[in-house]
Design a protein around this motif. Structure first.
Motif, PDB file in Angstrom:
ATOM      1  N   GLN A 282      40.291 -40.521  13.285  1.00 15.52           N
ATOM      2  CA  GLN A 282      39.490 -39.856  12.263  1.00 15.52           C
ATOM      3  C   GLN A 282      40.412 -39.343  11.156  1.00 15.52           C
ATOM      4  OE1 GLN A 282      36.106 -39.770  12.403  1.00 15.52           O
ATOM      5  NE2 GLN A 282      36.150 -38.972  10.321  1.00 15.52           N
ATOM      6  N   PRO A 283      40.571 -40.086  10.052  1.00 16.98           N
ATOM      7  CA  PRO A 283      41.507 -39.683   8.997  1.00 16.98           C
ATOM      8  C   PRO A 283      41.159 -38.328   8.398  1.00 16.98           C
ATOM      9  CG  PRO A 283      40.784 -41.956   8.690  1.00 16.98           C
ATOM     10  CD  PRO A 283      39.899 -41.366   9.749  1.00 16.98           C
ATOM     11  N   SER A 284      42.193 -37.584   8.047  1.00 20.53           N
ATOM     12  CA  SER A 284      42.021 -36.282   7.406  1.00 20.53           C
ATOM     13  C   SER A 284      42.774 -36.283   6.084  1.00 20.53           C
ATOM     14  CB  SER A 284      42.556 -35.170   8.313  1.00 20.53           C
ATOM     15  OG  SER A 284      42.483 -33.913   7.668  1.00 20.53           O
ATOM     16  N   SER A 285      42.121 -35.788   5.049  1.00 22.36           N
ATOM     17  CA  SER A 285      42.745 -35.753   3.728  1.00 22.36           C
ATOM     18  C   SER A 285      42.511 -34.380   3.101  1.00 22.36           C
ATOM     19  CB  SER A 285      42.160 -36.834   2.805  1.00 22.36           C
ATOM     20  OG  SER A 285      42.328 -38.124   3.367  1.00 22.36           O
ATOM     21  N   PRO A 286      43.516 -33.808   2.464  1.00 24.30           N
ATOM     22  CA  PRO A 286      43.348 -32.497   1.827  1.00 24.30           C
ATOM     23  C   PRO A 286      42.545 -32.597   0.535  1.00 24.30           C
ATOM     24  CG  PRO A 286      45.516 -33.372   1.346  1.00 24.30           C
ATOM     25  CD  PRO A 286      44.885 -34.334   2.303  1.00 24.30           C
ATOM     26  N   GLY A 320      52.037 -36.717   1.633  1.00 23.03           N
ATOM     27  CA  GLY A 320      52.357 -36.352   3.013  1.00 23.03           C
ATOM     28  C   GLY A 320      53.734 -36.849   3.360  1.00 23.03           C
ATOM     29  N   GLY A 321      54.672 -35.926   3.629  1.00 23.91           N
ATOM     30  CA  GLY A 321      56.067 -36.312   3.784  1.00 23.91           C
ATOM     31  C   GLY A 321      56.583 -36.351   5.197  1.00 23.91           C
ATOM     32  N   ARG A 322      55.679 -36.373   6.177  1.00 25.82           N
ATOM     33  CA  ARG A 322      56.153 -36.451   7.551  1.00 25.82           C
ATOM     34  C   ARG A 322      56.389 -37.923   7.923  1.00 25.82           C
ATOM     35  NH1 ARG A 322      53.441 -32.272  11.568  1.00 25.82           N
ATOM     36  NH2 ARG A 322      55.448 -32.732  12.588  1.00 25.82           N
ATOM     37  N   ALA A 323      56.301 -38.251   9.203  1.00 25.32           N
ATOM     38  CA  ALA A 323      56.763 -39.565   9.670  1.00 25.32           C
ATOM     39  C   ALA A 323      56.082 -40.725   8.950  1.00 25.32           C
ATOM     40  CB  ALA A 323      56.542 -39.667  11.176  1.00 25.32           C
ATOM     41  N   SER A 324      54.740 -40.727   8.916  1.00 22.28           N
ATOM     42  CA  SER A 324      54.054 -41.886   8.334  1.00 22.28           C
ATOM     43  C   SER A 324      54.286 -41.982   6.836  1.00 22.28           C
ATOM     44  CB  SER A 324      52.551 -41.824   8.643  1.00 22.28           C
ATOM     45  OG  SER A 324      51.961 -40.674   8.056  1.00 22.28           O
ATOM     46  N   GLY A 325      54.251 -40.850   6.136  1.00 28.80           N
ATOM     47  CA  GLY A 325      54.467 -40.881   4.694  1.00 28.80           C
ATOM     48  C   GLY A 325      55.852 -41.372   4.327  1.00 28.80           C
ATOM     49  N   SER A 326      56.854 -40.894   5.053  1.00 29.76           N
ATOM     50  CA  SER A 326      58.223 -41.309   4.787  1.00 29.76           C
ATOM     51  C   SER A 326      58.417 -42.797   5.056  1.00 29.76           C
ATOM     52  CB  SER A 326      59.179 -40.483   5.654  1.00 29.76           C
ATOM     53  OG  SER A 326      60.514 -40.853   5.429  1.00 29.76           O
ATOM     54  N   ASP A 327      57.862 -43.279   6.173  1.00 29.14           N
ATOM     55  CA  ASP A 327      58.021 -44.691   6.519  1.00 29.14           C
ATOM     56  C   ASP A 327      57.293 -45.600   5.538  1.00 29.14           C
ATOM     57  OD1 ASP A 327      59.669 -44.209   8.654  1.00 29.14           O
ATOM     58  OD2 ASP A 327      58.111 -44.352  10.169  1.00 29.14           O
ATOM     59  N   LEU A 328      56.070 -45.222   5.167  1.00 28.35           N
ATOM     60  CA  LEU A 328      55.314 -46.054   4.227  1.00 28.35           C
ATOM     61  C   LEU A 328      55.985 -46.083   2.862  1.00 28.35           C
ATOM     62  CD1 LEU A 328      53.149 -46.065   6.455  1.00 28.35           C
ATOM     63  CD2 LEU A 328      51.432 -45.720   4.669  1.00 28.35           C
ATOM     64  N   ALA A 329      56.459 -44.943   2.401  1.00 28.23           N
ATOM     65  CA  ALA A 329      57.119 -44.899   1.091  1.00 28.23           C
ATOM     66  C   ALA A 329      58.347 -45.799   1.071  1.00 28.23           C
ATOM     67  CB  ALA A 329      57.502 -43.465   0.751  1.00 28.23           C
ATOM     68  N   ILE A 392      47.857 -43.011  -1.553  1.00 22.70           N
ATOM     69  CA  ILE A 392      47.708 -43.179  -0.103  1.00 22.70           C
ATOM     70  C   ILE A 392      47.897 -41.814   0.559  1.00 22.70           C
ATOM     71  CG2 ILE A 392      48.525 -44.349   1.968  1.00 22.70           C
ATOM     72  CD1 ILE A 392      49.680 -46.530   0.233  1.00 22.70           C
ATOM     73  N   PHE A 393      46.866 -41.339   1.229  1.00 22.52           N
ATOM     74  CA  PHE A 393      46.969 -40.091   1.972  1.00 22.52           C
ATOM     75  C   PHE A 393      47.636 -40.367   3.325  1.00 22.52           C
ATOM     76  CE2 PHE A 393      43.599 -38.672  -0.929  1.00 22.52           C
ATOM     77  CZ  PHE A 393      44.100 -37.417  -1.271  1.00 22.52           C
ATOM     78  N   CYS A 394      48.807 -39.797   3.504  1.00 23.58           N
ATOM     79  CA  CYS A 394      49.527 -39.874   4.789  1.00 23.58           C
ATOM     80  C   CYS A 394      49.483 -38.480   5.408  1.00 23.58           C
ATOM     81  CB  CYS A 394      50.962 -40.326   4.572  1.00 23.58           C
ATOM     82  SG  CYS A 394      51.114 -41.832   3.583  1.00 23.58           S
ATOM     83  N   SER A 395      48.278 -38.004   5.612  1.00 26.70           N
ATOM     84  CA  SER A 395      48.035 -36.589   5.883  1.00 26.70           C
ATOM     85  C   SER A 395      47.454 -36.315   7.260  1.00 26.70           C
ATOM     86  CB  SER A 395      47.101 -36.020   4.802  1.00 26.70           C
ATOM     87  OG  SER A 395      46.013 -36.898   4.556  1.00 26.70           O
ATOM     88  N   GLY A 396      47.569 -37.259   8.164  1.00 23.75           N
ATOM     89  CA  GLY A 396      47.184 -36.981   9.541  1.00 23.75           C
ATOM     90  C   GLY A 396      45.725 -37.244   9.845  1.00 23.75           C
TER      91      GLY A 396
END
Length: 600
Positions: A282-286, A320-329, A392-396
């Motif tokens: 269930q994607p979450s976006s701020p 979103g700068g955690r794992a997924s955001g960093s890897d996708l970027a 792209i929301f990489c926000s959990g």
């Protein structure tokens, strides 16, 4: 855990049930002799005297005095009014990493149990089963509803992700197992590990594939269904009805109407249920001011991301700068025109350069708004105001249990955006009805071992319950839900964030499971947890020393876990020592190889 025998067998809702008469078969048996009859009656009498207060054998659990949170322990007994108790009926929802661990823990115990694992897909592995997107609109293409993407590699080494009784055995590219294989593995390698785990321990026989759970209901007010009984406290826990549909894999071209006609509907009552459906669906976006009104480009969540080549020539903003955001970027920087990585921990603009690949990512502060001209405004008076083609929301993700609803007869709060599930005792058992457990909610953890410890704790307590009384469980559950988590007190969204608190949590689960009861199991459990922490901290330090979106050099590390659980070896192919021992006098460089000892 001892229960009243279930009075509700499995029901196929689309069919009528039938029974067979065995009187003819009984009439064919020879009539016993007088001596046989006497012996039989004596046996029945002795058996009755010995079993008039039967207790099901259970795993040893630490006494309440040895666990600070346990007072007034509940001892669960059978209240069958003389009827023979039937095997405990357990359901596990999901056959991903959590569900497989639960199934293994229950099946290996040797206790009488009827185990059913309901898996909505047609293979084990959960989110680790990658499904490639295509362009023709057919399955498995239509909606990419899981976070795996084709280039994903784990950010934890496989040596720390393994279950206790199933070490990783991974061949190198040359097919050899004699020298260390990569530690940071692909999604397909993790999926293979889980499949091999299921095969090794024969879990497939418990799994119903294509079983999509539609409804979970506590039978609190049904007089025809017996309750779970605890004699010392007077608590009675309702049994649980699950309703599910069995779907068959549809070939390409089958319409949804034709597919739904092939579904079969089932209902069954269970003594207890472990919910292991994961929390990455269930994607979450701020909320970002002006986004919907002013942004004209494409908006997506990382769950839909698959191939970086889809963004060739684009300007992309990852939020979103955690794992997924960093890897996708980082991955996008090889193909996109420019990539911005927006991170709440970033205080000023930083250009992260990968000189080896001639790529770069622009690391920027938190995204606060989209202005009227479509440009993005970042925090901290950032001077950059790009107009990206794609955001792209990489926000959990939010927690989601679609089968738990207003019809479920249970108090459970799951508010979108809060990332908090309550009331839960120890983030695991429903505080009021502990025969319902939600496995795998804590995040920012080493998931497989933690979920294995949780499963062991649940199963042990379902056999011999030493949990506190309901008032204490509810009181602690409310305090936990309002604490903001173990790390950042006050942040609701961090309720289930553990991080460094995961190790004491694992120890607590192990105590609930009885793993600290004997010196031998206590020592092996403690050594296992210490080893996991040492590996986790070493890999984490290597990862955190790098800028987000930059080269992922930490993934080159290769770990070897020593069987003694007192040390591990690590090879760093990118670092090198000078070796001047060559016969011709020339120097060469070799990868750094060192041994890390673990303090007891």
């Amino acid at each position: 855990m001892n229960y009243v025998a279930s009075s509700a067998p499995i029901t196929k809702l689309s069919d009528s049930s039938s029974s067979s008469d065995s009187s003819v078969e009984r009439s064919r048996r020879p009539f016993p002799t007088t001596f046989q009859t006497i012996i039989f009656l004596l046996f029945v009498a002795i058996h009755f005297l010995c079993t008039s207060s039967v207790r099901v054998n259970s795993l040893e659990i630490p006494s309440p005095s040895r666990h600070p949170s346990r007072t007034n322990p509940l001892k669960m007994t059978v209240t069958t009014n003389g009827a023979a108790s039937s095997p405990l009926k357990i359901a596990v929802i999901g056959a991903g990493a959590a569900g497989l661990a639960a199934a293994r823990v229950i099946s290996r115990s040797g206790r009488p149990v009827s185990l059913t694992v309901l898996e909505k897909d047609f293979e084990v592995g959960g989110i680790w089963c990658y499904r490639q997107q295509t362009e023709d609109g057919h399955n498995p293409v239509t909606n990419k509803a899981r976070p795996m993407y084709r280039g994903l590699r784990t950010n934890l080494p496989k040596e720390v992700m393994q279950y206790r009784e199933f070490p990783w055995i991974l061949e190198n590219d040359d097919g050899c197992c004699n020298h260390p294989a990569p530690s940071f593995v692909t999604h397909s390698q993790v999926a293979d590990y889980l499949r091999n785990y299921a095969i090794k321990f024969g879990l497939d026989k418990y799994i119903k594939y294509g079983a999509s759970v539609k409804q979970l209901t506590l039978l609190r007010n049904d007089p025809d269904v017996s309750k779970v009984s605890t004699s010392s406290s007077g608590e009675q826990w309702p049994k649980i009805r699950l309703e599910w549909e069995i779907n068959t894999p549809s070939p390409l071209g089958v319409t949804s109407m034709q597919q739904s006609a092939a579904e079969e509907h089932y209902s069954e009552v269970f003594d207890a249920v472990m919910v292991c459906n994961g929390h990455y669906s269930q994607p979450s976006s701020p909320h970002i001011a002006g986004l919907e009104e002013n942004f004209k480009g494409k908006i997506m969540h990382s769950i839909s991301y698959d191939d970086p080549k889809d963004f060739i020539g684009q300007s992309v903003l990852c939020i979103g700068g955690r794992a997924s955001g960093s890897d996708l970027a980082r991955e996008l920087s090889f193909h996109a025109k420019e990539v911005f990585l927006s991170d709440t921990t970033c205080s000023e603009v930083t250009i992260v350069v990968d000189s080896d690949n001639d790529t770069q990512v622009t690391w920027v502060p938190k995204t606060v708004a989209v202005r009227k001209d479509g440009s993005v405004q970042f925090d901290n008076e950032c001077p950059l105001h790009p107009i990206p083609d794609t955001i792209i929301f990489c926000s959990g993700y939010d927690y989601s249990f679609p089968f738990l609803n207003e019809k479920s007869n249970i108090e459970l709060q799951v508010v979108p955006g809060e990332r908090r599930v309550s009331p839960l005792y120890k983030q695991l058992w429903h505080a009021k009805f502990p025969n319902l457990a939600l496995v795998g909610l804590p995040h920012s953890v080493v998931p497989f071992p933690l979920m294995e410890f949780q499963s062991e704790a649940v199963w042990a307590q379902w056999q011999k319950c030493t949990l506190p009384n309901v008032e204490e469980r509810l009181r602690e559950a409310r305090a936990d839900a309002n604490s903001g988590g173990a790390a950042n007190k006050g942040r609701v969204v961090d309720t289930h964030f553990l991080g460094d608190a995961q190790w004491d949590y694992c120890r607590e689960m192990a105590r609930f499971a009885g793993l600290y009861d004997s010196k031998k199991t206590a020592e092996s459990t403690e050594a296992y947890i210490r080893m996991n922490r040492a590996l986790y901290d070493y890999a984490g330090q290597a990862r955190k020393s790098l800028l987000p979106g930059g080269p992922d050099t930490y993934r080159s590390l290769i770990f070897t876990r020593d069987q003694s659980q007192t040390k591990f070896d690590v090879v760093d192919p990118l670092a090198s020592d000078v070796n001047s021992s060559d016969e011709d006098g020339t120097s060469s460089r070799e990868p750094v190889n060192k041994t890390v000892s673990i303090a007891s």
